[in-house]
Design a protein around this motif. Sequence first.
Motif, mmCIF file in Angstrom:
data_model
loop_
_atom_site.group_PDB
_atom_site.id
_atom_site.type_symbol
_atom_site.label_atom_id
_atom_site.label_comp_id
_atom_site.label_asym_id
_atom_site.label_seq_id
_atom_site.Cartn_x
_atom_site.Cartn_y
_atom_site.Cartn_z
ATOM 1 N N LEU A 1 13.466 72.634 27.146
ATOM 2 C CA LEU A 1 13.254 71.826 28.351
ATOM 3 C C LEU A 1 12.392 72.587 29.347
ATOM 4 C CD1 LEU A 1 16.779 70.265 29.003
ATOM 5 C CD2 LEU A 1 14.756 69.141 28.041
ATOM 6 N N ARG A 2 12.675 73.862 29.544
ATOM 7 C CA ARG A 2 11.877 74.679 30.466
ATOM 8 C C ARG A 2 10.422 74.734 30.029
ATOM 9 N NH1 ARG A 2 14.181 80.107 30.119
ATOM 10 N NH2 ARG A 2 15.906 79.332 28.893
ATOM 11 N N GLU B 1 26.864 70.875 27.839
ATOM 12 C CA GLU B 1 25.800 71.858 28.044
ATOM 13 C C GLU B 1 24.431 71.184 28.136
ATOM 14 O OE1 GLU B 1 26.020 74.974 25.129
ATOM 15 O OE2 GLU B 1 27.843 75.813 26.023
ATOM 16 N N ASP B 2 24.187 70.156 27.328
ATOM 17 C CA ASP B 2 22.931 69.398 27.427
ATOM 18 C C ASP B 2 22.794 68.811 28.831
ATOM 19 O OD1 ASP B 2 22.309 69.944 24.782
ATOM 20 O OD2 ASP B 2 22.750 67.921 24.055
ATOM 21 N N PHE C 1 24.871 79.307 27.801
ATOM 22 C CA PHE C 1 25.075 78.140 26.947
ATOM 23 C C PHE C 1 25.482 78.636 25.562
ATOM 24 C CE2 PHE C 1 21.787 76.384 29.896
ATOM 25 C CZ PHE C 1 22.565 75.385 30.451
ATOM 26 N N TYR D 1 18.054 74.207 23.478
ATOM 27 C CA TYR D 1 17.660 72.973 24.153
ATOM 28 C C TYR D 1 17.187 73.278 25.582
ATOM 29 C CZ TYR D 1 18.099 68.210 26.037
ATOM 30 O OH TYR D 1 17.871 67.001 26.631
ATOM 31 N N ASP D 2 17.933 74.113 26.294
ATOM 32 C CA ASP D 2 17.554 74.497 27.655
ATOM 33 C C ASP D 2 16.188 75.181 27.673
ATOM 34 O OD1 ASP D 2 18.082 75.169 30.550
ATOM 35 O OD2 ASP D 2 18.037 77.193 29.703
ATOM 36 N N ASN E 1 19.131 81.162 27.542
ATOM 37 C CA ASN E 1 20.177 81.368 28.540
ATOM 38 C C ASN E 1 21.499 81.446 27.785
ATOM 39 O OD1 ASN E 1 22.171 81.165 30.461
ATOM 40 N ND2 ASN E 1 21.229 79.464 31.563
ATOM 41 N N ALA F 1 21.903 71.509 31.218
ATOM 42 C CA ALA F 1 20.516 71.942 31.017
ATOM 43 C C ALA F 1 19.542 70.946 31.635
ATOM 44 C CB ALA F 1 20.224 72.120 29.529
ATOM 45 N N ASN G 1 17.288 71.768 34.975
ATOM 46 C CA ASN G 1 15.829 71.733 34.883
ATOM 47 C C ASN G 1 15.232 70.571 35.674
ATOM 48 O OD1 ASN G 1 14.778 73.911 33.018
ATOM 49 N ND2 ASN G 1 16.509 73.133 31.844
#
Length: 104
Positions: A34-35, A73-74, A24, A30-31, A21, A77, A81
């Motif tokens: 996580l997904r 941003e973390d 970010f 990181y995002d 994404n 994210a 999520n």
Amino acid sequence: MPAHPTLFLKKSVYLNHGVFNLNFKIAADYDLMLRIFKDDSLSFKYLPEVVTKMRVGGASNRSLKNIWLKTREDYMAVKGNNLGAPVLVICSKNLSKIPQLFKK
């Protein structure tokens, strides 16, 4: 969270979960992770070998401004999520990195 250069995924994972994404600036990786990791239909294996040696630092730790941006941003994210209490997740993530500062 694995070291980013040592995360190997099949093409189908990207096709099903999307790519970075780019909204970010620092936490796109990181995002994405996580997904991917919240998908219970996927299985993961740990490779107990050193594949890549990483140095401390990088874009996220280059300055206080970047540390603040990364943390923000973390948080976004984790919240995006739906991973529970974002503040606790981010605190846990950041605290888990402290031992890395003392390794040679």
